[in-house]
Motif scaffolding. Structure first.
Motif, PDB file in Angstrom:
ATOM      1  N   LEU A 132       7.312  -5.484 -13.256  1.00 13.70           N
ATOM      2  CA  LEU A 132       6.895  -5.723 -11.883  1.00 13.70           C
ATOM      3  C   LEU A 132       5.378  -5.853 -11.847  1.00 13.70           C
ATOM      4  CD1 LEU A 132       7.460  -5.748  -8.777  1.00 13.70           C
ATOM      5  CD2 LEU A 132       7.292  -3.243  -8.859  1.00 13.70           C
ATOM      6  N   VAL A 133       4.891  -6.936 -11.248  1.00 21.21           N
ATOM      7  CA  VAL A 133       3.451  -7.158 -11.100  1.00 21.21           C
ATOM      8  C   VAL A 133       3.143  -7.274  -9.613  1.00 21.21           C
ATOM      9  CG1 VAL A 133       1.480  -8.605 -11.716  1.00 21.21           C
ATOM     10  CG2 VAL A 133       3.399  -8.365 -13.313  1.00 21.21           C
ATOM     11  N   LEU A 134       2.115  -6.563  -9.161  1.00 16.50           N
ATOM     12  CA  LEU A 134       1.730  -6.549  -7.755  1.00 16.50           C
ATOM     13  C   LEU A 134       0.304  -7.074  -7.616  1.00 16.50           C
ATOM     14  CD1 LEU A 134       2.878  -2.904  -6.895  1.00 16.50           C
ATOM     15  CD2 LEU A 134       4.284  -4.977  -6.960  1.00 16.50           C
ATOM     16  N   THR A 135       0.054  -7.861  -6.568  1.00 17.61           N
ATOM     17  CA  THR A 135      -1.309  -8.294  -6.284  1.00 17.61           C
ATOM     18  C   THR A 135      -1.998  -7.248  -5.427  1.00 17.61           C
ATOM     19  OG1 THR A 135      -0.759 -10.647  -6.411  1.00 17.61           O
ATOM     20  CG2 THR A 135      -2.769 -10.070  -5.261  1.00 17.61           C
ATOM     21  N   GLY A 136      -2.881  -6.493  -6.061  1.00 17.59           N
ATOM     22  CA  GLY A 136      -3.737  -5.565  -5.338  1.00 17.59           C
ATOM     23  C   GLY A 136      -5.040  -6.247  -4.986  1.00 17.59           C
ATOM     24  N   SER A 137      -6.132  -5.504  -5.027  1.00 17.60           N
ATOM     25  CA  SER A 137      -7.421  -6.085  -4.657  1.00 17.60           C
ATOM     26  C   SER A 137      -8.527  -5.094  -5.007  1.00 17.60           C
ATOM     27  CB  SER A 137      -7.468  -6.377  -3.157  1.00 17.60           C
ATOM     28  OG  SER A 137      -8.761  -6.783  -2.758  1.00 17.60           O
ATOM     29  N   ALA A 138      -9.722  -5.645  -5.266  1.00 20.18           N
ATOM     30  CA  ALA A 138     -10.888  -4.772  -5.367  1.00 20.18           C
ATOM     31  C   ALA A 138     -11.066  -3.972  -4.085  1.00 20.18           C
ATOM     32  CB  ALA A 138     -12.135  -5.604  -5.663  1.00 20.18           C
ATOM     33  N   ALA A 139     -10.622  -4.544  -2.952  1.00 15.05           N
ATOM     34  CA  ALA A 139     -10.707  -3.852  -1.666  1.00 15.05           C
ATOM     35  C   ALA A 139      -9.786  -2.644  -1.604  1.00 15.05           C
ATOM     36  CB  ALA A 139     -10.374  -4.812  -0.524  1.00 15.05           C
ATOM     37  N   GLY A 140      -8.830  -2.556  -2.514  1.00 18.44           N
ATOM     38  CA  GLY A 140      -7.953  -1.398  -2.563  1.00 18.44           C
ATOM     39  C   GLY A 140      -8.424  -0.339  -3.536  1.00 18.44           C
ATOM     40  N   LYS A 141      -9.636  -0.511  -4.051  1.00 23.60           N
ATOM     41  CA  LYS A 141     -10.183   0.444  -5.011  1.00 23.60           C
ATOM     42  C   LYS A 141     -11.473   1.091  -4.514  1.00 23.60           C
ATOM     43  CE  LYS A 141     -10.240  -0.495  -9.361  1.00 23.60           C
ATOM     44  NZ  LYS A 141      -9.412   0.644  -9.817  1.00 23.60           N
ATOM     45  N   ARG A 142     -11.970   0.675  -3.353  1.00 20.18           N
ATOM     46  CA  ARG A 142     -13.197   1.266  -2.830  1.00 20.18           C
ATOM     47  C   ARG A 142     -13.130   1.282  -1.308  1.00 20.18           C
ATOM     48  NH1 ARG A 142     -17.347  -2.652  -1.510  1.00 20.18           N
ATOM     49  NH2 ARG A 142     -16.607  -4.781  -1.794  1.00 20.18           N
ATOM     50  N   HIS A 143     -13.932   2.113  -0.703  1.00 16.44           N
ATOM     51  CA  HIS A 143     -13.954   2.197   0.751  1.00 16.44           C
ATOM     52  C   HIS A 143     -14.889   1.128   1.320  1.00 16.44           C
ATOM     53  CE1 HIS A 143     -11.589   5.830   0.929  1.00 16.44           C
ATOM     54  NE2 HIS A 143     -12.336   6.356  -0.010  1.00 16.44           N
ATOM     55  N   LYS A 145     -16.164  -0.196   5.068  1.00 16.66           N
ATOM     56  CA  LYS A 145     -16.180   0.332   6.434  1.00 16.66           C
ATOM     57  C   LYS A 145     -15.221  -0.424   7.353  1.00 16.66           C
ATOM     58  CE  LYS A 145     -20.335  -2.327   7.745  1.00 16.66           C
ATOM     59  NZ  LYS A 145     -21.698  -2.215   8.301  1.00 16.66           N
ATOM     60  N   GLY A 146     -14.322   0.333   7.948  1.00 16.15           N
ATOM     61  CA  GLY A 146     -13.391  -0.187   8.945  1.00 16.15           C
ATOM     62  C   GLY A 146     -12.361  -1.181   8.462  1.00 16.15           C
ATOM     63  N   SER A 147     -12.203  -1.377   7.151  1.00 18.28           N
ATOM     64  CA  SER A 147     -11.335  -2.448   6.650  1.00 18.28           C
ATOM     65  C   SER A 147      -9.861  -2.053   6.686  1.00 18.28           C
ATOM     66  CB  SER A 147     -11.726  -2.835   5.225  1.00 18.28           C
ATOM     67  OG  SER A 147     -10.832  -3.817   4.730  1.00 18.28           O
ATOM     68  N   ILE A 148      -9.127  -2.679   7.583  1.00 17.81           N
ATOM     69  CA  ILE A 148      -7.686  -2.459   7.660  1.00 17.81           C
ATOM     70  C   ILE A 148      -6.996  -3.201   6.524  1.00 17.81           C
ATOM     71  CG2 ILE A 148      -5.639  -2.750   9.110  1.00 17.81           C
ATOM     72  CD1 ILE A 148      -7.623  -2.606  11.528  1.00 17.81           C
ATOM     73  N   TYR A 149      -7.478  -4.399   6.207  1.00 18.04           N
ATOM     74  CA  TYR A 149      -6.951  -5.136   5.063  1.00 18.04           C
ATOM     75  C   TYR A 149      -7.094  -4.295   3.788  1.00 18.04           C
ATOM     76  CZ  TYR A 149      -6.840  -8.292   1.088  1.00 18.04           C
ATOM     77  OH  TYR A 149      -6.567  -8.862  -0.137  1.00 18.04           O
ATOM     78  N   GLY A 150      -8.279  -3.725   3.572  1.00 14.76           N
ATOM     79  CA  GLY A 150      -8.499  -2.895   2.401  1.00 14.76           C
ATOM     80  C   GLY A 150      -7.515  -1.743   2.333  1.00 14.76           C
ATOM     81  N   ALA A 151      -7.219  -1.146   3.488  1.00 13.71           N
ATOM     82  CA  ALA A 151      -6.263  -0.032   3.523  1.00 13.71           C
ATOM     83  C   ALA A 151      -4.873  -0.497   3.091  1.00 13.71           C
ATOM     84  CB  ALA A 151      -6.214   0.571   4.922  1.00 13.71           C
ATOM     85  N   SER A 152      -4.490  -1.736   3.472  1.00 17.43           N
ATOM     86  CA  SER A 152      -3.187  -2.251   3.053  1.00 17.43           C
ATOM     87  C   SER A 152      -3.124  -2.399   1.537  1.00 17.43           C
ATOM     88  CB  SER A 152      -2.876  -3.583   3.747  1.00 17.43           C
ATOM     89  OG  SER A 152      -3.593  -4.665   3.187  1.00 17.43           O
ATOM     90  N   LYS A 153      -4.254  -2.722   0.914  1.00 21.20           N
ATOM     91  CA  LYS A 153      -4.279  -2.861  -0.539  1.00 21.20           C
ATOM     92  C   LYS A 153      -4.359  -1.501  -1.238  1.00 21.20           C
ATOM     93  CE  LYS A 153      -3.708  -7.249  -0.905  1.00 21.20           C
ATOM     94  NZ  LYS A 153      -2.499  -7.805  -1.576  1.00 21.20           N
ATOM     95  N   TRP A 154      -4.909  -0.485  -0.577  1.00 22.27           N
ATOM     96  CA  TRP A 154      -4.816   0.868  -1.121  1.00 22.27           C
ATOM     97  C   TRP A 154      -3.337   1.252  -1.254  1.00 22.27           C
ATOM     98  CZ3 TRP A 154      -8.356   4.985  -2.269  1.00 22.27           C
ATOM     99  CH2 TRP A 154      -9.706   4.615  -2.217  1.00 22.27           C
TER     100      TRP A 154
END
Length: 225
Positions: A132-143, A145-154
Motif C-alpha cells: 500500500l502506497v499513500l500520497t502524503g505531503s511535506a505539509a503533513g510533516k511540519r506545522h 499556521k492555520g493549514s487545514i490541508y496540512g492537517a489532512s496530510k498529518w
C-alpha cells in the motif's frame, strides 16, 4: 511469473498518471481510477489496452471503489499494490476566512477517500501480501499556521504508520510518499523549478521495487530550490 498489478486512484493526471507510466514501463499492469473518463481513456490508449484498465469513479463513493477492485481482479487476476493518491487542496487555506463546505469536500477526498480505498482493496492486498502506497505531503510533516490541508496530510502520515504495523503481520508493506511542492494542476500556476510528477513516480517505484526484506515506510522528497 504473473505480471504484477498496481491500482492507482487519482490516476488521470499529475502524479497518478506519471506513476502509471513508470509502472507500465517497469512491466506492471495498471488499473486507473479517477473521475475523468476522457483522461483515463487517453492514458489507456497511450499505455496500451493489454496493460492498462480505465476505471471511472469517485473516490468518495465506497461502491465505486469496490466495483473498481472487482473489475481489476477480473481483468488482471490479482492486485499487488495500491497507490492511494487522490487528493485536493483548498482555495482558502486558513480557518478564519475558510469555507466549511470546502473543508468537508477536501476531507471527504483526503481522509475518507483514502480510507475507502484501503477498505475496498484490503482483501486483495492480503491475498497477494501486497504493498500500500499513500500520497502524503511535506505539509503533513511540519506545522503550517492555520493549514487545514496540512492537517489532512498529518492524518495520512499517521494512518500510514499504523497500516505499516498492521500489514507486516501478514507480509504486506505500507509506504507514505511525502513530496514538497510538485508542478501539477493542483496549483493555479506552473511551478517549473519545483518537483515534477515523474520525480514522485520514481519514488513510488523505488518503494515498490525494494526487496521483500526491506520495508520503505516513508520517502520524504523535496525540491532543491
Amino acid at each position: 511469473m504473473t505480471t504484477k498489478t498496481l491500482f492507482i486512484t487519482g490516476a488521470s493526471s499529475g502524479i497518478g498518471a506519471e506513476t502509471a507510466r513508470a509502472a507500465a514501463d517497469a512491466g506492471w499492469n495498471v488499473a486507473l481510477f479517477a473521475r475523468s473518463q476522457d483522461k483515463l481513456d487517453a492514458l489507456v490508449a497511450e499505455l496500451g489496452e493489454a496493460r492498462a484498465l480505465a476505471l471511472p469513479g469517485d473516490v468518495t463513493q465506497m461502491a465505486d471503489l469496490e466495483h473498481a477492485v472487482r473489475e481489476t481482479q477480473a481483468r488482471f487476476g490479482q492486485i499487488n499494490a495500491v497507490f492511494a493518491n487522490a487528493g485536493r487542496g483548498l482555495d482558502t487555506p486558513g480557518v478564519a476566512e475558510g469555507d466549511p463546505e470546502e473543508w468537508r469536500s477536501m476531507m471527504d477526498i483526503n481522509v475518507m477517500g483514502l480510507l475507502f480505498t484501503v477498505k475496498a482493496s484490503y482483501g486483495a492486498l492480503q491475498e497477494s501480501k501486497g504493498h500500500l502506497v499513500l500520497t502524503g505531503s511535506a505539509a503533513g510533516k511540519r506545522h503550517i499556521k492555520g493549514s487545514i490541508y496540512g492537517a489532512s496530510k498529518w492524518f495520512v502520515h499517521g494512518f500510514g504508520g499504523n497500516m505499516a504495523e498492521e500489514m507486516r503481520e501478514w507480509g504486506g508493506r505500507c509506504t507514505v510518499i511525502a513530496p514538497g511542492m510538485v508542478d501539477t494542476p493542483f496549483f493555479d500556476s506552473p511551478k517549473p523549478d519545483k518537483l515534477q510528477p515523474e520525480d514522485v513516480a520514481h519514488a513510488v517505484m523505488h518503494a515498490l521495487s525494494a526487496p521483500a526484506r526491506a520495508s520503505v515506510q516513508e520517502i520524504f522528497l523535496m525540491p532543491t530550490q
